[in-house]
Design a protein around this motif. Structure first.
Motif, PDB file in Angstrom:
ATOM      1  N   ILE A  32      -6.517  19.608  10.486  1.00 22.14           N
ATOM      2  CA  ILE A  32      -7.024  18.853   9.343  1.00 22.14           C
ATOM      3  C   ILE A  32      -6.472  19.412   8.038  1.00 22.14           C
ATOM      4  N   SER A  33      -6.269  20.724   7.969  1.00 17.46           N
ATOM      5  CA  SER A  33      -5.656  21.314   6.772  1.00 17.46           C
ATOM      6  C   SER A  33      -4.238  20.788   6.572  1.00 17.46           C
ATOM      7  N   VAL A  34      -3.469  20.734   7.660  1.00 12.61           N
ATOM      8  CA  VAL A  34      -2.102  20.213   7.575  1.00 12.61           C
ATOM      9  C   VAL A  34      -2.120  18.741   7.175  1.00 12.61           C
ATOM     10  N   LEU A  35      -3.007  17.956   7.756  1.00 13.34           N
ATOM     11  CA  LEU A  35      -3.107  16.538   7.392  1.00 13.34           C
ATOM     12  C   LEU A  35      -3.521  16.367   5.930  1.00 13.34           C
ATOM     13  N   ALA A  36      -4.403  17.229   5.440  1.00 14.17           N
ATOM     14  CA  ALA A  36      -4.812  17.161   4.033  1.00 14.17           C
ATOM     15  C   ALA A  36      -3.647  17.514   3.112  1.00 14.17           C
ATOM     16  N   ILE A  37      -2.853  18.496   3.486  1.00 17.91           N
ATOM     17  CA  ILE A  37      -1.696  18.875   2.667  1.00 17.91           C
ATOM     18  C   ILE A  37      -0.647  17.763   2.678  1.00 17.91           C
ATOM     19  N   ILE A  38      -0.446  17.130   3.824  1.00 19.09           N
ATOM     20  CA  ILE A  38       0.450  15.973   3.886  1.00 19.09           C
ATOM     21  C   ILE A  38      -0.087  14.855   2.985  1.00 19.09           C
ATOM     22  N   GLY A  39      -1.400  14.659   3.001  1.00 21.09           N
ATOM     23  CA  GLY A  39      -2.021  13.667   2.119  1.00 21.09           C
ATOM     24  C   GLY A  39      -1.838  14.003   0.654  1.00 21.09           C
ATOM     25  N   LEU A  40      -1.914  15.296   0.312  1.00 21.12           N
ATOM     26  CA  LEU A  40      -1.671  15.727  -1.073  1.00 21.12           C
ATOM     27  C   LEU A  40      -0.252  15.373  -1.504  1.00 21.12           C
ATOM     28  N   ILE A  41       0.711  15.696  -0.656  1.00 24.65           N
ATOM     29  CA  ILE A  41       2.109  15.402  -0.973  1.00 24.65           C
ATOM     30  C   ILE A  41       2.322  13.898  -1.112  1.00 24.65           C
ATOM     31  N   SER A  42       1.738  13.141  -0.202  1.00 20.39           N
ATOM     32  CA  SER A  42       1.851  11.687  -0.250  1.00 20.39           C
ATOM     33  C   SER A  42       1.233  11.120  -1.523  1.00 20.39           C
ATOM     34  N   SER A  43       0.104  11.677  -1.950  1.00 28.59           N
ATOM     35  CA  SER A  43      -0.554  11.205  -3.170  1.00 28.59           C
ATOM     36  C   SER A  43       0.294  11.498  -4.403  1.00 28.59           C
ATOM     37  N   ILE A  47       1.849   8.770  -6.894  1.00 28.68           N
ATOM     38  CA  ILE A  47       1.613   8.761  -8.345  1.00 28.68           C
ATOM     39  C   ILE A  47       2.941   8.661  -9.084  1.00 28.68           C
ATOM     40  N   ILE A  48       3.932   9.417  -8.641  1.00 32.57           N
ATOM     41  CA  ILE A  48       5.246   9.385  -9.288  1.00 32.57           C
ATOM     42  C   ILE A  48       5.909   8.024  -9.114  1.00 32.57           C
ATOM     43  N   ARG A  49       5.828   7.477  -7.915  1.00 32.71           N
ATOM     44  CA  ARG A  49       6.509   6.225  -7.594  1.00 32.71           C
ATOM     45  C   ARG A  49       5.858   5.012  -8.246  1.00 32.71           C
ATOM     46  N   ASN A  50       4.543   4.981  -8.317  1.00 30.37           N
ATOM     47  CA  ASN A  50       3.816   3.796  -8.808  1.00 30.37           C
ATOM     48  C   ASN A  50       3.089   4.083 -10.115  1.00 30.37           C
ATOM     49  N   PHE A  51       3.745   4.770 -11.006  1.00 31.39           N
ATOM     50  CA  PHE A  51       3.072   5.183 -12.236  1.00 31.39           C
ATOM     51  C   PHE A  51       2.669   4.004 -13.117  1.00 31.39           C
ATOM     52  N   SER A  52       3.370   2.878 -13.011  1.00 29.90           N
ATOM     53  CA  SER A  52       3.062   1.735 -13.874  1.00 29.90           C
ATOM     54  C   SER A  52       1.971   0.828 -13.299  1.00 29.90           C
ATOM     55  N   ASP A  53       1.663   0.958 -12.008  1.00 26.92           N
ATOM     56  CA  ASP A  53       0.645   0.134 -11.360  1.00 26.92           C
ATOM     57  C   ASP A  53      -0.694   0.881 -11.403  1.00 26.92           C
ATOM     58  N   ILE A  54      -1.620   0.408 -12.222  1.00 23.80           N
ATOM     59  CA  ILE A  54      -2.876   1.125 -12.470  1.00 23.80           C
ATOM     60  C   ILE A  54      -3.734   1.254 -11.207  1.00 23.80           C
ATOM     61  N   ILE A  55      -3.762   0.222 -10.371  1.00 24.63           N
ATOM     62  CA  ILE A  55      -4.593   0.270  -9.163  1.00 24.63           C
ATOM     63  C   ILE A  55      -4.049   1.321  -8.192  1.00 24.63           C
ATOM     64  N   SER A  56      -2.744   1.329  -7.967  1.00 24.69           N
ATOM     65  CA  SER A  56      -2.142   2.341  -7.093  1.00 24.69           C
ATOM     66  C   SER A  56      -2.316   3.730  -7.674  1.00 24.69           C
ATOM     67  N   LEU A  57      -2.230   3.835  -8.976  1.00 27.08           N
ATOM     68  CA  LEU A  57      -2.396   5.123  -9.646  1.00 27.08           C
ATOM     69  C   LEU A  57      -3.803   5.674  -9.410  1.00 27.08           C
ATOM     70  N   VAL A  58      -4.808   4.837  -9.566  1.00 26.68           N
ATOM     71  CA  VAL A  58      -6.196   5.256  -9.345  1.00 26.68           C
ATOM     72  C   VAL A  58      -6.416   5.629  -7.877  1.00 26.68           C
ATOM     73  N   GLN A  59      -5.905   4.811  -6.968  1.00 24.03           N
ATOM     74  CA  GLN A  59      -6.053   5.108  -5.540  1.00 24.03           C
ATOM     75  C   GLN A  59      -5.403   6.438  -5.182  1.00 24.03           C
ATOM     76  N   ASN A  60      -4.228   6.691  -5.719  1.00 27.02           N
ATOM     77  CA  ASN A  60      -3.536   7.939  -5.420  1.00 27.02           C
ATOM     78  C   ASN A  60      -4.242   9.141  -6.042  1.00 27.02           C
ATOM     79  N   PHE A  61      -4.811   8.995  -7.237  1.00 30.27           N
ATOM     80  CA  PHE A  61      -5.574  10.086  -7.838  1.00 30.27           C
ATOM     81  C   PHE A  61      -6.825  10.400  -7.015  1.00 30.27           C
ATOM     82  N   ILE A  62      -7.512   9.369  -6.544  1.00 28.95           N
ATOM     83  CA  ILE A  62      -8.696   9.585  -5.708  1.00 28.95           C
ATOM     84  C   ILE A  62      -8.296  10.284  -4.405  1.00 28.95           C
ATOM     85  N   SER A  63      -7.215   9.825  -3.795  1.00 28.37           N
ATOM     86  CA  SER A  63      -6.713  10.453  -2.573  1.00 28.37           C
ATOM     87  C   SER A  63      -6.305  11.904  -2.829  1.00 28.37           C
ATOM     88  N   LEU A  64      -5.691  12.155  -3.967  1.00 26.55           N
ATOM     89  CA  LEU A  64      -5.289  13.510  -4.335  1.00 26.55           C
ATOM     90  C   LEU A  64      -6.504  14.425  -4.449  1.00 26.55           C
TER      91      LEU A  64
END
Length: 84
Positions: A32-43, A47-64
């Motif tokens: 679960i630690s490894v999966l959480a770290i993978i999730g951190l990297i993905s988030s 955030i970097i990829r979808n910086f202009s899309d507010i909904i994706s940005l919020v979802q990625n911040f919550i996931s982070l």
């Protein structure tokens, strides 16, 4: 139909991991630690990829935040001592 079977198998797998965490199995904490770290990297990448899309940005911040809290919690010394 195939996706439904896949989700059922994935659900059973995560129930097995949850039970193993409850029983204090150290391998489950690592997994679960490894999966959480993978999730951190993905988030962060999301955030970097979808910086202009507010909904994706919020979802990625919550996931982070959630993945960061999970990784932090499972790496604490007092929690590590609870697993064997």
């Amino acid at each position: 139909m195939i996706m439904g079977v896949g989700f059922i198998i994935l659900g059973i797998f995560f129930i097995f991991i949850a039970i193993s965490l409850w029983k204090g199995k150290n391998w489950a904490r690592y997994l679960i630690s490894v999966l959480a770290i993978i999730g951190l990297i993905s988030s962060v990448l999301g955030i970097i990829r979808n910086f202009s899309d507010i909904i994706s940005l919020v979802q990625n911040f919550i996931s982070l935040i959630i993945n960061g809290l999970i990784a932090w919690y499972l790496m604490r010394k007092d929690i590590k001592e609870q697993f064997h």
